[in-house]
Motif scaffolding. Structure first.
Motif, mmCIF file in Angstrom:
data_model
loop_
_atom_site.group_PDB
_atom_site.id
_atom_site.type_symbol
_atom_site.label_atom_id
_atom_site.label_comp_id
_atom_site.label_asym_id
_atom_site.label_seq_id
_atom_site.Cartn_x
_atom_site.Cartn_y
_atom_site.Cartn_z
ATOM 1 N N ARG A 73 50.389 32.955 36.244
ATOM 2 C CA ARG A 73 49.903 31.855 36.088
ATOM 3 C C ARG A 73 50.239 30.837 37.271
ATOM 4 O O ARG A 73 51.490 30.801 37.661
ATOM 5 C CB ARG A 73 50.165 31.068 34.829
ATOM 6 C CG ARG A 73 49.287 29.964 34.788
ATOM 7 C CD ARG A 73 49.153 29.235 33.188
ATOM 8 N NE ARG A 73 50.463 28.681 32.977
ATOM 9 C CZ ARG A 73 50.575 28.268 31.485
ATOM 10 N NH1 ARG A 73 49.589 28.089 30.780
ATOM 11 N NH2 ARG A 73 51.872 27.800 31.117
ATOM 12 N N PHE A 74 49.319 30.419 38.093
ATOM 13 C CA PHE A 74 49.521 29.502 39.221
ATOM 14 C C PHE A 74 49.043 28.088 38.757
ATOM 15 O O PHE A 74 47.972 27.920 38.175
ATOM 16 C CB PHE A 74 48.697 29.939 40.421
ATOM 17 C CG PHE A 74 48.838 31.193 40.823
ATOM 18 C CD1 PHE A 74 49.878 31.521 41.975
ATOM 19 C CD2 PHE A 74 48.494 32.428 40.380
ATOM 20 C CE1 PHE A 74 50.322 32.842 42.239
ATOM 21 C CE2 PHE A 74 48.587 33.533 40.755
ATOM 22 C CZ PHE A 74 49.683 34.032 41.533
ATOM 23 N N ILE A 75 50.027 27.188 39.070
ATOM 24 C CA ILE A 75 49.876 25.510 38.968
ATOM 25 C C ILE A 75 49.366 24.959 40.065
ATOM 26 O O ILE A 75 50.101 25.009 41.200
ATOM 27 C CB ILE A 75 50.983 25.092 38.242
ATOM 28 C CG1 ILE A 75 51.212 25.612 36.904
ATOM 29 C CG2 ILE A 75 50.558 23.600 38.315
ATOM 30 C CD1 ILE A 75 52.628 25.300 36.438
ATOM 31 N N LEU A 76 48.018 24.741 40.421
ATOM 32 C CA LEU A 76 47.662 23.884 41.589
ATOM 33 C C LEU A 76 47.645 22.373 41.336
ATOM 34 O O LEU A 76 46.940 22.056 40.350
ATOM 35 C CB LEU A 76 46.371 24.282 41.807
ATOM 36 C CG LEU A 76 46.321 26.037 42.331
ATOM 37 C CD1 LEU A 76 46.199 26.838 40.918
ATOM 38 C CD2 LEU A 76 45.277 26.293 43.451
ATOM 39 N N THR A 77 48.401 21.543 42.103
ATOM 40 C CA THR A 77 48.181 20.171 41.987
ATOM 41 C C THR A 77 47.388 19.599 43.092
ATOM 42 O O THR A 77 47.847 19.705 44.268
ATOM 43 C CB THR A 77 49.812 19.482 41.969
ATOM 44 O OG1 THR A 77 50.232 20.369 40.863
ATOM 45 C CG2 THR A 77 49.679 18.020 41.703
ATOM 46 N N GLY A 125 48.107 13.781 39.962
ATOM 47 C CA GLY A 125 46.771 13.884 40.402
ATOM 48 C C GLY A 125 46.353 14.956 39.329
ATOM 49 O O GLY A 125 46.560 15.104 38.278
ATOM 50 N N LEU A 126 45.281 15.951 39.820
ATOM 51 C CA LEU A 126 44.729 16.974 38.944
ATOM 52 C C LEU A 126 45.510 18.235 39.001
ATOM 53 O O LEU A 126 45.730 18.674 40.138
ATOM 54 C CB LEU A 126 43.298 17.263 39.206
ATOM 55 C CG LEU A 126 42.653 18.087 38.312
ATOM 56 C CD1 LEU A 126 42.467 17.736 36.800
ATOM 57 C CD2 LEU A 126 41.297 18.389 39.074
ATOM 58 N N ARG A 127 46.063 18.515 37.692
ATOM 59 C CA ARG A 127 46.697 19.977 37.859
ATOM 60 C C ARG A 127 45.807 20.910 37.212
ATOM 61 O O ARG A 127 45.630 20.734 35.953
ATOM 62 C CB ARG A 127 47.959 19.822 36.971
ATOM 63 C CG ARG A 127 48.774 21.118 36.872
ATOM 64 C CD ARG A 127 50.244 20.899 36.371
ATOM 65 N NE ARG A 127 50.986 19.905 37.191
ATOM 66 C CZ ARG A 127 52.199 19.348 36.695
ATOM 67 N NH1 ARG A 127 52.369 19.030 35.572
ATOM 68 N NH2 ARG A 127 52.629 18.504 37.634
ATOM 69 N N VAL A 128 45.593 21.781 37.994
ATOM 70 C CA VAL A 128 44.727 23.204 37.499
ATOM 71 C C VAL A 128 45.798 24.451 37.198
ATOM 72 O O VAL A 128 46.382 24.736 38.085
ATOM 73 C CB VAL A 128 43.481 23.366 38.565
ATOM 74 C CG1 VAL A 128 42.792 24.588 38.413
ATOM 75 C CG2 VAL A 128 42.763 22.296 38.801
ATOM 76 N N ARG A 129 45.588 24.873 36.089
ATOM 77 C CA ARG A 129 46.229 26.253 36.004
ATOM 78 C C ARG A 129 45.268 27.513 36.083
ATOM 79 O O ARG A 129 44.312 27.418 35.151
ATOM 80 C CB ARG A 129 46.962 26.190 34.583
ATOM 81 C CG ARG A 129 47.970 24.850 34.678
ATOM 82 C CD ARG A 129 48.874 24.911 33.232
ATOM 83 N NE ARG A 129 47.982 24.902 32.045
ATOM 84 C CZ ARG A 129 48.571 24.891 30.911
ATOM 85 N NH1 ARG A 129 49.814 25.085 30.633
ATOM 86 N NH2 ARG A 129 47.769 24.812 29.911
ATOM 87 N N PHE A 130 45.603 28.307 36.763
ATOM 88 C CA PHE A 130 44.875 29.585 36.786
ATOM 89 C C PHE A 130 45.821 30.771 36.354
ATOM 90 O O PHE A 130 46.828 31.171 36.956
ATOM 91 C CB PHE A 130 44.144 29.988 38.399
ATOM 92 C CG PHE A 130 43.358 31.094 38.561
ATOM 93 C CD1 PHE A 130 41.977 30.767 38.766
ATOM 94 C CD2 PHE A 130 43.924 32.257 38.731
ATOM 95 C CE1 PHE A 130 41.287 31.985 38.721
ATOM 96 C CE2 PHE A 130 43.432 33.301 39.054
ATOM 97 C CZ PHE A 130 41.861 33.085 38.954
ATOM 98 N N ALA A 131 45.231 31.626 35.297
ATOM 99 C CA ALA A 131 46.177 32.416 34.714
ATOM 100 C C ALA A 131 45.275 33.903 34.920
ATOM 101 O O ALA A 131 44.017 33.530 34.499
ATOM 102 C CB ALA A 131 46.645 32.320 33.262
ATOM 103 N N ASP A 132 46.229 35.005 34.842
ATOM 104 C CA ASP A 132 45.347 36.300 34.592
ATOM 105 C C ASP A 132 46.437 36.907 33.578
ATOM 106 O O ASP A 132 47.416 36.315 33.093
ATOM 107 C CB ASP A 132 45.359 37.115 35.922
ATOM 108 C CG ASP A 132 46.781 37.485 36.280
ATOM 109 O OD1 ASP A 132 47.304 37.825 35.714
ATOM 110 O OD2 ASP A 132 46.790 37.431 37.790
#
Length: 159
Positions: free
Chosen positions: A141-145, A78-85
């Motif tokens: 960094r979080f990986i949301l799938t 599916g869609l993998r979103v990476r959210f990093a700070d």
């Protein structure tokens, strides 16, 4: 929390821009979004999820300027979103328990220890998952799938 991912298409840029404007108007945050990620899901829950991630970036910031970076790409799942700070990150020894309720690794930072647990529940409600990226060492960094959403035909129920 009960939902399924195929509720609405939510573009992340306007969602994140609104969160920063409404909740962090004076915070020194720079947001970089690569591409135009759009996820299927409940917009209210997605707002809570990303607000919790932003809250953590703000609370744990160890630099005067907070930088958030979001990117996405399609995978077989599916869609993998990476959210990093650009904060201190989550110590390797704390990553496996990061999504447990009441889990905190620093007592000098205010919070209840439910933010990331709530993020995990929201992702579960969307049939997705969230993990801490073990290969990222420039902050957290979080990986949301998010699962691939099949288009419903006119004769198929949308529940």
């Amino acid at each position: 929390v009960e939902t399924k991912a195929a509720s609405n298409a939510t573009a992340l840029k306007p969602l994140l821009d609104a969160l920063l404007r409404d909740y962090y108007p004076d915070a020194p945050i720079t947001l970089h979004i690569k591409g135009d990620p759009t996820v299927q899901g409940d917009e209210t829950l997605l707002a809570h999820l990303f607000r919790n991630l932003i809250d953590n970036a703000v609370k744990y910031a160890d630099t005067p300027q907070i930088t958030l970076t979001v990117d996405s790409h399609e995978t077989a799942q599916g869609l993998r979103v990476r959210f990093a700070d650009n904060g201190p990150g989550i110590p390797e020894t704390q990553r496996t328990g990061a999504f447990k309720m009441m889990q905190r690794y620093r007592s000098d930072v205010p919070g209840s220890g439910v933010g990331l647990a709530f993020c995990a529940r929201i992702m579960e409600a969307h049939d997705g998952k969230i993990i801490v990226d073990p290969d990222y060492d420039h902050g957290a960094r979080f990986i949301l799938t998010f699962p691939r959403i099949e288009e419903l035909g006119d004769d198929q129920p949308d529940h």
